[in-house]
Write an enzyme that holds these catalytic residues in place. Structure first.
Site, PDB file in Angstrom:
ATOM      1  N   SER A   1       0.867  -1.178   0.000  1.00  0.00           N
ATOM      2  CA  SER A   1       0.000   0.000   0.000  1.00  0.00           C
ATOM      3  C   SER A   1       0.897   1.219   0.000  1.00  0.00           C
ATOM      4  O   SER A   1       2.076   1.142   0.381  1.00  0.00           O
ATOM      5  CB  SER A   1      -0.875  -0.001   1.260  1.00  0.00           C
TER       6      SER A   1
ATOM      7  N   TYR B   1      -1.195  -1.131  10.642  1.00  0.00           N
ATOM      8  CA  TYR B   1      -1.300  -1.264   9.190  1.00  0.00           C
ATOM      9  C   TYR B   1      -0.089  -0.664   8.496  1.00  0.00           C
ATOM     10  O   TYR B   1       0.512  -1.275   7.604  1.00  0.00           O
ATOM     11  CB  TYR B   1      -2.589  -0.584   8.719  1.00  0.00           C
TER      12      TYR B   1
END
Length: 266
Positions: free
Chosen positions: A135, A148
């Site tokens: 990401s 995350y």
């Protein structure tokens, strides 16, 4: 039909980017196994692609070994691994408990590591390839997403390590870093934004939330799962034969924006 005769394993393959990758691989000739926790969406993707649905935890070594045995029996050794499973780990460090941290590590990093390790014998034998879906949160820190952000950074390190160690054994590994993508998971995040700050921000719908979070993205919108899948499938193909260890953003230019100058654009 660039993947004709090839077998692919896509983790997190029931929805979003994973499902789009499965559809594109299948359309280009691959036999695709989709692996994830929820059986119903996996079976829907498998039915649409003529592939294999496996409901399992991609971070569980025993479950992955059983899945690979099933795939080999039905479609042969794995040529392509798309390590796409992820999620979890939202919140700031000071309030993040051990369970949330561990869930983030398991969902994002352990899934990629376990599946890569277990697929490597097939991939070495077949001259296969790995694409890890990280990401842009693996390149910069999103707010209050300590787990995350950390695990997506670690996924990039894992991909580079695999590229370094197994490139000479014929296995290419690359990493894709999407920005905002219209998906089930992102829809939930947009709904949260509307619920928590919609009134203050003048945002009343998921569509308006997407527009707000991509306001400063040069292309001006989120990606579709299919747009990300196109890039992933390119990296998995022979067309990218000399691409190994690359970190490729699919974010509409979000990661090139110079934050200190945003005020001048408003």
């Amino acid at each position: 039909m660039r993947f004709e005769g090839r077998t692919a394993l896509v983790t997190g393959g029931g929805t979003g980017i994973g499902a789009a990758v499965a559809r594109r691989l299948s359309a280009d000739g691959a036999t695709v196994a989709v692996l994830g926790r929820r059986r119903e969406p996996l079976e829907a993707v498998a039915a649409a692609t003529g592939g294999i649905a496996i409901a399992a935890d991609a971070a569980d070594t025993g479950a992955v070994r059983a899945a690979l045995a099933d795939i080999r029996a039905r479609a042969g050794p794995v040529d392509i691994l798309i390590a796409n499973a992820g999620g979890h780990g939202m919140g700031p460090t000071v309030s993040m408990d051990d369970r949330t941290w561990a869930e983030s590590a398991r969902a994002n990093l352990d899934t990629a590591f376990v599946c890569a390790r277990e697929c490597l014998p097939d991939l070495i034998e077949r001259g296969g390839t790995i694409v890890i879906v990280s990401s842009i949160a693996g390149l910069a820190a999103a707010p209050e997403a300590a787990g995350y952000v950390t695990m997506k950074h670690a996924c990039i390190g894992l991909g580079k390590s695999l590229a370094r160690d197994y490139g000479r054994k014929g296995v290419r590994t690359n990493i894709v870093c999407p920005g905002w993508v219209t998906s089930e998971m992102a829809d939930e995040e947009m709904a949260t934004l509307v619920g928590q700050a919609g009134a203050a921000l003048g945002v009343t719908s998921v569509e308006e939330a997407y527009a707000l979070v991509t306001k400063h993205v040069p292309i001006g919108r989120p990606a579709t799962p299919e747009e990300v899948a196109n890039v992933i499938c390119f990296l998995a193909s022979a067309e990218a034969a000399m691409v190994n260890g690359a970190v490729l953003t699919v974010d509409g230019g979000a990661s090139i924006v110079d934050l200190p100058t945003i005020a001048f654009a408003d």
